[in-house]
Write a protein that holds these residues in place. Structure first.
Motif, PDB file in Angstrom:
ATOM      1  N   TRP A 189       0.346  95.050  94.313  1.00 14.31           N
ATOM      2  CA  TRP A 189       0.917  96.368  94.616  1.00 14.31           C
ATOM      3  C   TRP A 189       2.446  96.335  94.526  1.00 14.31           C
ATOM      4  O   TRP A 189       3.059  97.278  94.030  1.00 14.31           O
ATOM      5  N   ALA A 190       3.049  95.265  95.011  1.00 17.66           N
ATOM      6  CA  ALA A 190       4.511  95.135  94.935  1.00 17.66           C
ATOM      7  C   ALA A 190       4.974  95.106  93.483  1.00 17.66           C
ATOM      8  O   ALA A 190       5.989  95.721  93.136  1.00 17.66           O
ATOM      9  N   LEU A 191       4.228  94.407  92.618  1.00 21.67           N
ATOM     10  CA  LEU A 191       4.597  94.371  91.197  1.00 21.67           C
ATOM     11  C   LEU A 191       4.434  95.743  90.552  1.00 21.67           C
ATOM     12  O   LEU A 191       5.268  96.158  89.747  1.00 21.67           O
ATOM     13  N   VAL A 192       3.370  96.463  90.908  1.00 20.83           N
ATOM     14  CA  VAL A 192       3.144  97.802  90.363  1.00 20.83           C
ATOM     15  C   VAL A 192       4.283  98.738  90.765  1.00 20.83           C
ATOM     16  O   VAL A 192       4.702  99.591  89.981  1.00 20.83           O
ATOM     17  N   ASN A 193       4.791  98.570  91.975  1.00 21.59           N
ATOM     18  CA  ASN A 193       5.842  99.446  92.505  1.00 21.59           C
ATOM     19  C   ASN A 193       7.240  98.847  92.364  1.00 21.59           C
ATOM     20  O   ASN A 193       8.186  99.376  92.947  1.00 21.59           O
TER      21      ASN A 193
END
Length: 181
Positions: free
Chosen positions: A69-73
């Motif tokens: 999720w951190a990479l997506v955001n």
């Protein structure tokens, strides 16, 4: 509140991951600290650490999902600031993520290589091995690194908390509010 992160604040999913992981890590460290302080036979230590593998499994799944999720955001998240301070924040967060992945990975490596089956919640992940099938290198790496890396992560977590309090109480720059709500 939005689901995704923005440059002004973390979204609902990031917050949920952050606080769920924080609560479960607190549970894990509470169990380990109570064993160290009160002894393994203490009722409190037994209660807190009886489900260490199950909680660790949930943590690992949440941490992997949180990292994805951190990479997506990545481009949408609040900035860490300029200069040396921003670099230190990025380095600290990278170290926390790396340790949050390394600690359970070491435990999984140990579980894969040893004699006992690993079946949290009754779902077999690794079958048991006979003594002559044990992968000594895997169990040694897992045994030597799981606990030690966890204590290093604990120190980093304490530093993370201290910096959040510093930003809230001394600097009053709204850093904590971006994750707390």
């Amino acid at each position: 509140m939005t689901i995704r992160d923005s440059t002004a604040r973390y979204g609902a999913v990031s917050r949920a991951f952050h606080w769920a992981v924080a609560a479960l890590l607190l549970w894990q460290f509470g169990g380990m600290l109570s064993e160290r302080i009160l002894g393994e036979d203490s009722p409190l230590a037994a209660a807190l650490s009886a489900n260490h593998k199950q909680v660790g499994t949930i943590l690992f799944v949440l941490i992997v999902a949180r990292a994805v999720w951190a990479l997506v955001n990545r481009g949408r998240r609040p900035a860490h600031g300029p200069g040396l301070q921003g670099y230190a924040v990025r380095l600290g967060h990278f170290a926390l993520y790396a340790l949050m992945l390394a600690v359970p990975s070491a435990a999984l490596l140990r579980a894969w290589g040893n004699e006992r089956a690993f079946a949290p919640f009754g779902f077999q992940i690794f079958a048991s091995r006979s003594p002559d099938e044990v992968v000594a290198t895997a169990t040694a790496i897992g045994s030597n690194f799981h606990g030690e890396l966890a204590w290093i992560m604990g120190v980093l977590i304490l530093g993370h908390i201290a910096m959040a309090v510093l930003h809230q109480v001394v600097l009053r720059d709204g850093t904590l509010k971006r994750m707390a709500g």
